[in-house]
Design a protein around this motif. Structure first.
Motif, PDB file in Angstrom:
ATOM      1  N   SER A 202      13.673  -0.216   3.208  1.00 58.14           N
ATOM      2  CA  SER A 202      12.525  -0.732   2.452  1.00 58.14           C
ATOM      3  C   SER A 202      11.664  -1.654   3.311  1.00 58.14           C
ATOM      4  O   SER A 202      10.434  -1.592   3.270  1.00 58.14           O
ATOM      5  CB  SER A 202      13.011  -1.479   1.211  1.00 58.14           C
ATOM      6  OG  SER A 202      13.815  -0.660   0.400  1.00 58.14           O
ATOM      7  N   VAL A 203      12.317  -2.488   4.089  1.00 57.51           N
ATOM      8  CA  VAL A 203      11.580  -3.389   4.978  1.00 57.51           C
ATOM      9  C   VAL A 203      10.797  -2.595   6.018  1.00 57.51           C
ATOM     10  O   VAL A 203       9.660  -2.940   6.354  1.00 57.51           O
ATOM     11  CB  VAL A 203      12.550  -4.377   5.653  1.00 57.51           C
ATOM     12  CG1 VAL A 203      11.832  -5.187   6.730  1.00 57.51           C
ATOM     13  CG2 VAL A 203      13.148  -5.322   4.613  1.00 57.51           C
ATOM     14  N   LEU A 204      11.373  -1.495   6.514  1.00 57.48           N
ATOM     15  CA  LEU A 204      10.665  -0.656   7.482  1.00 57.48           C
ATOM     16  C   LEU A 204       9.442   0.007   6.851  1.00 57.48           C
ATOM     17  O   LEU A 204       8.382   0.093   7.480  1.00 57.48           O
ATOM     18  CB  LEU A 204      11.600   0.410   8.039  1.00 57.48           C
ATOM     19  CG  LEU A 204      12.623  -0.049   9.075  1.00 57.48           C
ATOM     20  CD1 LEU A 204      13.493   1.112   9.515  1.00 57.48           C
ATOM     21  CD2 LEU A 204      11.930  -0.659  10.285  1.00 57.48           C
ATOM     22  N   VAL A 205       9.592   0.483   5.608  1.00 61.07           N
ATOM     23  CA  VAL A 205       8.437   1.068   4.906  1.00 61.07           C
ATOM     24  C   VAL A 205       7.344   0.026   4.722  1.00 61.07           C
ATOM     25  O   VAL A 205       6.159   0.284   4.967  1.00 61.07           O
ATOM     26  CB  VAL A 205       8.875   1.653   3.553  1.00 61.07           C
ATOM     27  CG1 VAL A 205       7.654   2.064   2.723  1.00 61.07           C
ATOM     28  CG2 VAL A 205       9.783   2.857   3.760  1.00 61.07           C
ATOM     29  N   ALA A 206       7.735  -1.175   4.296  1.00 64.86           N
ATOM     30  CA  ALA A 206       6.754  -2.251   4.121  1.00 64.86           C
ATOM     31  C   ALA A 206       6.102  -2.612   5.453  1.00 64.86           C
ATOM     32  O   ALA A 206       4.888  -2.864   5.518  1.00 64.86           O
ATOM     33  CB  ALA A 206       7.444  -3.483   3.526  1.00 64.86           C
ATOM     34  N   THR A 207       6.882  -2.622   6.528  1.00 62.74           N
ATOM     35  CA  THR A 207       6.337  -2.941   7.847  1.00 62.74           C
ATOM     36  C   THR A 207       5.346  -1.879   8.294  1.00 62.74           C
ATOM     37  O   THR A 207       4.307  -2.188   8.883  1.00 62.74           O
ATOM     38  CB  THR A 207       7.485  -3.056   8.869  1.00 62.74           C
ATOM     39  OG1 THR A 207       8.421  -4.043   8.424  1.00 62.74           O
ATOM     40  CG2 THR A 207       6.954  -3.462  10.229  1.00 62.74           C
ATOM     41  N   LEU A 208       5.657  -0.608   8.030  1.00 63.83           N
ATOM     42  CA  LEU A 208       4.738   0.478   8.387  1.00 63.83           C
ATOM     43  C   LEU A 208       3.421   0.344   7.640  1.00 63.83           C
ATOM     44  O   LEU A 208       2.337   0.477   8.234  1.00 63.83           O
ATOM     45  CB  LEU A 208       5.394   1.825   8.083  1.00 63.83           C
ATOM     46  CG  LEU A 208       4.529   3.063   8.330  1.00 63.83           C
ATOM     47  CD1 LEU A 208       4.145   3.171   9.800  1.00 63.83           C
ATOM     48  CD2 LEU A 208       5.261   4.331   7.880  1.00 63.83           C
ATOM     49  N   LEU A 209       3.490   0.077   6.339  1.00 59.69           N
ATOM     50  CA  LEU A 209       2.266  -0.095   5.551  1.00 59.69           C
ATOM     51  C   LEU A 209       1.466  -1.304   6.048  1.00 59.69           C
ATOM     52  O   LEU A 209       0.236  -1.262   6.135  1.00 59.69           O
ATOM     53  CB  LEU A 209       2.612  -0.255   4.076  1.00 59.69           C
ATOM     54  CG  LEU A 209       3.192   0.985   3.382  1.00 59.69           C
ATOM     55  CD1 LEU A 209       3.613   0.655   1.961  1.00 59.69           C
ATOM     56  CD2 LEU A 209       2.190   2.129   3.388  1.00 59.69           C
TER      57      LEU A 209
ATOM     58  N   LEU B 214      -2.544   5.854   1.593  1.00 62.19           N
ATOM     59  CA  LEU B 214      -3.203   7.163   1.570  1.00 62.19           C
ATOM     60  C   LEU B 214      -3.214   7.800   2.946  1.00 62.19           C
ATOM     61  O   LEU B 214      -3.017   9.016   3.095  1.00 62.19           O
ATOM     62  CB  LEU B 214      -4.630   7.011   1.035  1.00 62.19           C
ATOM     63  CG  LEU B 214      -4.760   6.657  -0.449  1.00 62.19           C
ATOM     64  CD1 LEU B 214      -6.219   6.424  -0.826  1.00 62.19           C
ATOM     65  CD2 LEU B 214      -4.151   7.753  -1.322  1.00 62.19           C
ATOM     66  N   LEU B 215      -3.440   6.990   3.978  1.00 58.99           N
ATOM     67  CA  LEU B 215      -3.440   7.525   5.345  1.00 58.99           C
ATOM     68  C   LEU B 215      -2.068   8.065   5.736  1.00 58.99           C
ATOM     69  O   LEU B 215      -1.962   9.114   6.372  1.00 58.99           O
ATOM     70  CB  LEU B 215      -3.880   6.438   6.332  1.00 58.99           C
ATOM     71  CG  LEU B 215      -5.360   6.087   6.337  1.00 58.99           C
ATOM     72  CD1 LEU B 215      -5.642   4.948   7.309  1.00 58.99           C
ATOM     73  CD2 LEU B 215      -6.198   7.316   6.728  1.00 58.99           C
ATOM     74  N   VAL B 216      -1.026   7.336   5.361  1.00 57.99           N
ATOM     75  CA  VAL B 216       0.329   7.818   5.663  1.00 57.99           C
ATOM     76  C   VAL B 216       0.612   9.121   4.931  1.00 57.99           C
ATOM     77  O   VAL B 216       1.153  10.080   5.504  1.00 57.99           O
ATOM     78  CB  VAL B 216       1.367   6.743   5.288  1.00 57.99           C
ATOM     79  CG1 VAL B 216       2.786   7.300   5.414  1.00 57.99           C
ATOM     80  CG2 VAL B 216       1.210   5.503   6.164  1.00 57.99           C
ATOM     81  N   LEU B 217       0.220   9.186   3.644  1.00 55.92           N
ATOM     82  CA  LEU B 217       0.421  10.419   2.884  1.00 55.92           C
ATOM     83  C   LEU B 217      -0.388  11.571   3.470  1.00 55.92           C
ATOM     84  O   LEU B 217       0.099  12.698   3.576  1.00 55.92           O
ATOM     85  CB  LEU B 217       0.024  10.195   1.422  1.00 55.92           C
ATOM     86  CG  LEU B 217       0.985   9.359   0.570  1.00 55.92           C
ATOM     87  CD1 LEU B 217       0.415   9.167  -0.833  1.00 55.92           C
ATOM     88  CD2 LEU B 217       2.352  10.021   0.500  1.00 55.92           C
TER      89      LEU B 217
END
Length: 345
Positions: free
Chosen positions: A38-45, A69-72
């Motif tokens: 979860s922390v990695l996802v938050a860091t990516l965003l 949206l850009l990641v998706l």
């Protein structure tokens, strides 16, 4: 109570506390893996949204929305543009790798030494298709965890101050500020590490695809994608990525095998001596021995699946030890990743 007795009690309490933390980490290992994801996802965003906040002066919520949206779009666009070709290439890689495995097994069976080697392999050698099936079965069981990771990461990215303050309030008054500062330090280090890792994965994927295309191996795009994705796993990833490429090369003859082996060795020599030092000089430098030992410890504590999160978990532990033990407890001067840039801002 004498001073010696007091010191003994203090050290015993520390030892018991460390043992309790280790047991708690093992008991809550699944939760900790979800938390790290979860922390990695938050860091990516956060990483993707940062340019929109800094340069476009957009509100944080708007920048995060655009980042999501850009990641998706990046994931969906890649699947749409390369999905058909990648799928056919992966099937081709799987077919050729299985053929190579069968050929190698038959060759070994024709010699006494080969039969000796095969006799020490317990059970029947599994095919890559069966291994892939097992991976897919495991992945289906992980769908729920992935959903939790993604949504928890979105919430963490949307309100980082709320969760940062909540985590800091778990500590006593005097330690609360130190805990908050440590969380900030870990966040900066993870952001720098993830940025460097993404750059490294992209470069290795492109170099591998180009090299395999020059050699003339079939399905260079799929093999390059495997090499780039495997780069996320330190040290073990490149070795695992080379196996399907070599198996595909076996079906083409001896010279493609030799050239493929030379290409992978050369690419990872360039990575180890040029790409990684340049990236780590500006991002996060974790000593190689520390990372290797962390991989072993994390796999023993959390299971083999946790190797995927070995590098970020090592970064978190590395920064926490430098901040809390080396700097705050021992009073020694030590630098933390991104600290100088944060002070300039």
């Amino acid at each position: 109570m004498t001073a010696a007795t007091s010191e003994f009690v203090k050290r015993a309490a520390i030892a018991v506390g460390l043992a309790s933390v280790a047991f708690l980490a093992w008991y809550l290992r699944d939760f900790l893996l979800v938390l790290v994801g979860s922390v990695l996802v938050a860091t990516l965003l956060e990483l993707v949204s940062e340019p929109f906040v800094r340069w476009c002066r957009l509100p944080r919520w708007a920048a995060l929305l655009i980042a999501g949206l850009l990641v998706l779009v990046a994931i969906g666009g890649s699947a749409f543009l390369f999905g058909t070709q990648m799928s056919s290439e992966l099937e081709d890689v799987l077919s050729r790798a299985n053929s190579a495995t069968t050929s190698i097994t038959k060759t070994l069976q024709n010699s006494q030494f080969g039969r000796l080697v095969l006799s020490h392999i317990s059970g029947e050698m599994p095919s890559l298709s069966s291994l892939l099936g097992d991976v897919l079965k495991i992945s289906l069981h992980l769908v729920e965890a992935v959903i939790f990771i993604v949504f928890a990461g979105i919430y963490l990215a949307a309100q980082p101050d709320l969760y940062r303050s909540g985590a800091a309030y778990l500590f006593p008054g005097k330690s609360r500020l130190i805990a908050a500062d440590t969380i900030d330090d870990i966040g900066r280090a993870l952001r720098l590490w993830l940025l460097g890792q993404l750059i490294q994965m992209l470069l290795i994927g492109l170099l591998s695809t180009f090299a395999l295309w020059l050699i003339g191996l079939p399905s260079p795009l799929a093999l390059g994608a495997i090499a780039g994705i495997a780069e996320f796993i330190p040290y073990l990833g490149p070795i695992l990525a080379a196996i399907p490429a070599l198996l595909v090369a076996v079906t083409q003859g001896l010279h493609p095998v030799l050239w493929t082996l030379v290409a992978y060795i050369a690419i990872h020599q360039v990575e180890g001596n040029l790409i990684a030092p340049i990236i780590q000089r500006h991002m996060v430098l974790v000593p190689p021995a520390t990372l290797l030992l962390s991989i072993v410890a994390i796999s023993l504590l959390f299971g083999n699946a946790a190797i995927v999160f070995a590098a970020p978990m090592t970064v978190i532990s590395f920064v926490a030890v430098k901040k809390l033990y080396v700097r705050d407890s021992l009073g020694q001067s030590t630098s933390l990743p991104g600290e100088a840039d944060a002070e300039r801002l």
